[in-house]
Write a protein that holds these residues in place. Sequence first.
Motif, PDB file in Angstrom:
ATOM      1  N   SER A  22       0.859  -1.175   0.000  1.00 62.13           N
ATOM      2  CA  SER A  22       0.000   0.000   0.000  1.00 62.13           C
ATOM      3  C   SER A  22       0.902   1.233   0.000  1.00 62.13           C
ATOM      4  O   SER A  22       1.397   1.674   1.030  1.00 62.13           O
ATOM      5  N   GLN A  23       1.106   1.776  -1.187  1.00 62.89           N
ATOM      6  CA  GLN A  23       2.076   2.830  -1.437  1.00 62.89           C
ATOM      7  C   GLN A  23       1.487   4.216  -1.175  1.00 62.89           C
ATOM      8  O   GLN A  23       0.272   4.420  -1.247  1.00 62.89           O
ATOM      9  N   SER A  24       2.348   5.175  -0.843  1.00 63.45           N
ATOM     10  CA  SER A  24       1.935   6.582  -0.776  1.00 63.45           C
ATOM     11  C   SER A  24       1.328   6.995  -2.112  1.00 63.45           C
ATOM     12  O   SER A  24       1.621   6.389  -3.146  1.00 63.45           O
TER      13      SER A  24
ATOM     14  N   SER B   3       2.335  12.501   7.013  1.00 61.74           N
ATOM     15  CA  SER B   3       3.254  11.382   7.239  1.00 61.74           C
ATOM     16  C   SER B   3       4.516  11.841   7.969  1.00 61.74           C
ATOM     17  O   SER B   3       5.183  12.768   7.517  1.00 61.74           O
ATOM     18  N   PRO B   4       4.865  11.196   9.087  1.00 68.82           N
ATOM     19  CA  PRO B   4       6.088  11.565   9.813  1.00 68.82           C
ATOM     20  C   PRO B   4       7.341  11.510   8.946  1.00 68.82           C
ATOM     21  O   PRO B   4       8.241  12.343   9.094  1.00 68.82           O
ATOM     22  N   LEU B   5       7.395  10.554   8.025  1.00 72.86           N
ATOM     23  CA  LEU B   5       8.562  10.410   7.156  1.00 72.86           C
ATOM     24  C   LEU B   5       8.338  11.016   5.775  1.00 72.86           C
ATOM     25  O   LEU B   5       9.211  10.930   4.909  1.00 72.86           O
TER      26      LEU B   5
ATOM     27  N   PHE C  64       2.012  -1.549   4.420  1.00 73.14           N
ATOM     28  CA  PHE C  64       1.950  -0.105   4.186  1.00 73.14           C
ATOM     29  C   PHE C  64       3.344   0.483   3.991  1.00 73.14           C
ATOM     30  O   PHE C  64       4.235   0.280   4.814  1.00 73.14           O
ATOM     31  N   HIS C  65       3.488   1.200   2.890  1.00 72.62           N
ATOM     32  CA  HIS C  65       4.755   1.856   2.556  1.00 72.62           C
ATOM     33  C   HIS C  65       4.423   3.306   2.239  1.00 72.62           C
ATOM     34  O   HIS C  65       4.384   3.734   1.091  1.00 72.62           O
ATOM     35  N   ASP C  66       4.117   4.053   3.312  1.00 72.79           N
ATOM     36  CA  ASP C  66       3.531   5.384   3.121  1.00 72.79           C
ATOM     37  C   ASP C  66       4.052   6.421   4.109  1.00 72.79           C
ATOM     38  O   ASP C  66       3.388   7.417   4.380  1.00 72.79           O
TER      39      ASP C  66
END
Length: 238
Positions: A146-148, A172-174, A203-205
């Motif tokens: 689940s990408q940004s 997003s914190p990052l 999740f990669h967001d």
Amino acid sequence: MGEVRALAERLQAPMIPADATSVADLETVFTESTQALGGKIDFVLHSIGMSPNVRKKRTYDDLDYDLLSKTLDISAVSFHKMLQVAKKQDAIAEGGSIVALTYVASQRTFFGYNDMADAKSLLESIARSFGYIYGREKGVRINTISQSPTLTTAGSGIKGMDHLMDFADKMSPLGNATADDCADYCVTLFSDLTRKVTMQNLFHDGGFSSMGMSLRAMNQYSKSFEEFKDESGKIVYG
């Protein structure tokens, strides 16, 4: 095929075009791929999505159902077709890895994402259902990332995509994960380092999916109200 053909030429890699909704085309892809590689395939990435309803600016409460069928077929059912063909041909190596790209709108409502949200929900369900069978019988892993929000050809048609990307980045914190970041993450899932990870939606967001409200997003929200105050300091609604 544009940039894909140019990339294939640069890598000296064969390119096998196919309609992802056509079982016959997919059969050709896996047959020719195993021949070109001289053996079974170690990993596959499903990165396909398109909504004719979004392209034609049909809202979710006024969908064209023929177009909805195309959305689901292209964006999700093609994943099942791909997996089914690969399994029947025994084209994936033992311990191989299959990854599909998805988005958090499969689980939460996002304005403008439209019927693509339904497609992504189906995509993730297919990964779980097929992941059990393929893992049990062949040791093959199936996961979704689940990408940004990422500016792709399909994503550019979503209403307010630039604002969505800015909001996600502030939440997003990052910060947002880029397309290159996503490629790196895919590599980890293709590798043997994740050989016991399957049937997961990862999740990669940048942390977006775990956030409620960030300071940066709150400041932006407050600033928007400041712009609509009258001389007495009361907020004026248009």
